[in-house]
Design a protein around this motif. Structure first.
Motif, short mmCIF file in Angstrom:
data_model
loop_
_atom_site.label_atom_id
_atom_site.label_comp_id
_atom_site.label_asym_id
_atom_site.label_seq_id
_atom_site.Cartn_x
_atom_site.Cartn_y
_atom_site.Cartn_z
N GLU A 139 -7.42 6.00 -3.57
CA GLU A 139 -6.20 6.49 -2.91
C GLU A 139 -5.89 5.67 -1.66
OE1 GLU A 139 -6.47 11.23 -4.13
OE2 GLU A 139 -6.99 10.62 -2.09
N GLY A 140 -4.77 5.02 -1.66
CA GLY A 140 -4.27 4.31 -0.47
C GLY A 140 -5.28 3.36 0.15
N LEU A 141 -6.03 2.66 -0.68
CA LEU A 141 -7.12 1.82 -0.16
C LEU A 141 -6.58 0.58 0.55
CD1 LEU A 141 -10.09 2.45 -0.32
CD2 LEU A 141 -10.31 0.81 -2.18
N ARG A 142 -7.07 0.39 1.79
CA ARG A 142 -6.63 -0.75 2.61
C ARG A 142 -7.83 -1.50 3.12
NH1 ARG A 142 -1.65 -0.92 4.34
NH2 ARG A 142 -0.33 0.76 3.62
N LYS A 143 -7.66 -2.81 3.24
CA LYS A 143 -8.69 -3.60 3.90
C LYS A 143 -8.06 -4.74 4.67
CE LYS A 143 -12.63 -5.30 5.12
NZ LYS A 143 -13.53 -4.57 6.03
N ALA A 144 -8.32 -4.74 5.98
CA ALA A 144 -7.95 -5.90 6.80
C ALA A 144 -9.27 -6.48 7.29
CB ALA A 144 -7.08 -5.47 7.95
N TYR A 145 -9.55 -7.74 6.92
CA TYR A 145 -10.78 -8.37 7.39
C TYR A 145 -10.62 -8.71 8.87
CZ TYR A 145 -12.74 -8.69 2.68
OH TYR A 145 -13.26 -8.40 1.46
N ALA A 146 -11.76 -8.99 9.52
CA ALA A 146 -11.76 -9.26 10.96
C ALA A 146 -10.85 -10.45 11.31
CB ALA A 146 -13.18 -9.52 11.43
N ASN A 147 -10.71 -11.39 10.36
CA ASN A 147 -9.86 -12.56 10.63
C ASN A 147 -8.37 -12.26 10.46
OD1 ASN A 147 -9.68 -12.30 7.89
ND2 ASN A 147 -10.45 -14.33 7.38
N GLY A 148 -8.05 -10.99 10.19
CA GLY A 148 -6.65 -10.60 10.08
C GLY A 148 -6.09 -10.60 8.66
#
Ligand SMILES: Nc1ncnc2c1ncn2[C@@H]1O[C@H](COP(=O)(O)OP(=O)(O)OP(=O)(O)O)[C@@H](O)[C@H]1O
Length: 311
Positions: free
Chosen positions: A9-18
């Motif tokens: 559900e609504g899975l998001r991933k922003a890595y540390a490098n943006g």
């Protein structure tokens, strides 16, 4: 309610490098299915799998395994799930038996030689049980990776590009194996670059592009949803450019001016074909043949990837 064994559900991933690798993915995985996730390099497939398997942390959204939040109930979720990663991660000097048996222990499962034997036999690795990993062929090593992932008896198996760089024969072998696992009741999610693989193996196909799930369905459903038909009109005489009188149909010229191609949505109420044919008459463009062609899963995938490049 659906029969989802895993609900994303609504899975998001922003890595540390943006880098925003996932931009809010919703996906239900059905019990007992083979789901193929197709997508170009960097689309977010591995990130998705790694989050579900607890290797990467999400920056938003949640995963429910049998209705339970996978982080709140992490131990139980992890026991249910097996992961075959893209990279072969085994100790070269370890025997096949030890590799598989040790992996079982990692999940807190008691030693069970009969179970390890059953898994090795199922994967036709029994004869190799005493071999060291470094002595095995690439195909055998991949089998060991699967055996390792199955050692703690998960009922949901993630395979991250199981056939990348594998020759055609081994690929078919792997497909056979995955089908066998499914027949035994395992739910399988695999990522792949090969459309043929998705077509051949999967009950459903999802297409991921730039961190978004842009299409999902069974093969026929996807083709109906996204597929277009093309009408090819072979002209009596070739023309050098599309007459301006045909501009509203957006036709293209192919085959050195011999063929006019008109893409249309076969589900639309108005395909525009009768009007197009009338206009050809008005323009005195004679034709000798008409043929229609349904776009394949490959056409659909290629056009989705092209959209990405254009975006
Ligand atoms: N640890 C990381 N740190 C920063 N960025 C990452 C990291 N891992 C992946 N990315 C980026 O996130 C995006 C998605 O990568 P991911 O590996 O999930 O894609 P993929 O669809 O599995 O690609 P491939 O088919 O090449 O394996 C890419 O832009 C990638 O460069």
């Amino acid at each position: 309610m659906s029969d989802a064994i895993v609900r994303i559900e609504g899975l998001r991933k922003a890595y540390a490098n943006g880098v925003e690798a996932l931009k809010g993915v919703d996906l239900d995985i059905r019990k007992g299915e083979i789901l193929a996730l197709l997508g170009p390099n960097g689309a977010g497939k591995t990130t998705l799998i790694n989050i579900v398997c607890g290797i990467v942390t999400a920056t938003g959204g949640q995963v429910l395994v049998d209705g339970k939040n996978w982080l709140q109930d992490f131990r139980s979720a992890r026991t249910r799930i097996g992961l075959v990663p893209q990279e072969l991660t085994t100790d070269a000097f370890e025997s096949v038996w030890a590799t598989v048996s040790f992996s079982r222990g990692l999940f807190g499962k008691p030693r069970d030689d009969a179970k390890v034997e059953e898994i090795l036999k199922r994967l036709t690795l029994w004869d190799k049980r005493k071999s060291e990993m470094r002595e095995l062929s690439g195909g055998m090593k991949r089998r060991v990776m699967i055996a390792k992932a199955l050692a703690h008896e998960p009922d949901i198996l993630f395979l991250d590009e199981p056939t990348a760089g594998v020759d055609v024969e081994l690929r078919r072998d792997m497909w056979e194996l995955v089908r066998k696992l499914r027949a035994d009741g395992t739910t399988i999610i695999l990522t792949t670059h090969y459309i043929e693989e998705a077509e051949e193996m999967a009950d459903r196909v999802g297409v991921i592009r730039k961190g978004e799930l842009v299409a999902l369905g069974d093969k026929k459903g996807l083709m109906a949803q996204l597929g277009q038909r093309t009408l090819k009109i072979t002209l009596d005489d070739p023309i050098s450019e599309v007459p301006s009188g045909l501009s509203e149909w957006g036709v293209a010229l192919e085959d050195e001016g011999h063929t006019l191609c008109y893409r249309f949505d076969s589900h639309a109420e108005q395909t525009g074909i009768p009007q197009l044919m009338r206009r050809l008459d008005e323009l005195h463009l004679g034709w000798k043949d008409l043929a229609t062609h349904q776009s394949s899963l490959e056409d659909i995938f290629v056009s989705l990837v092209h959209e990405e490049r254009a975006a």
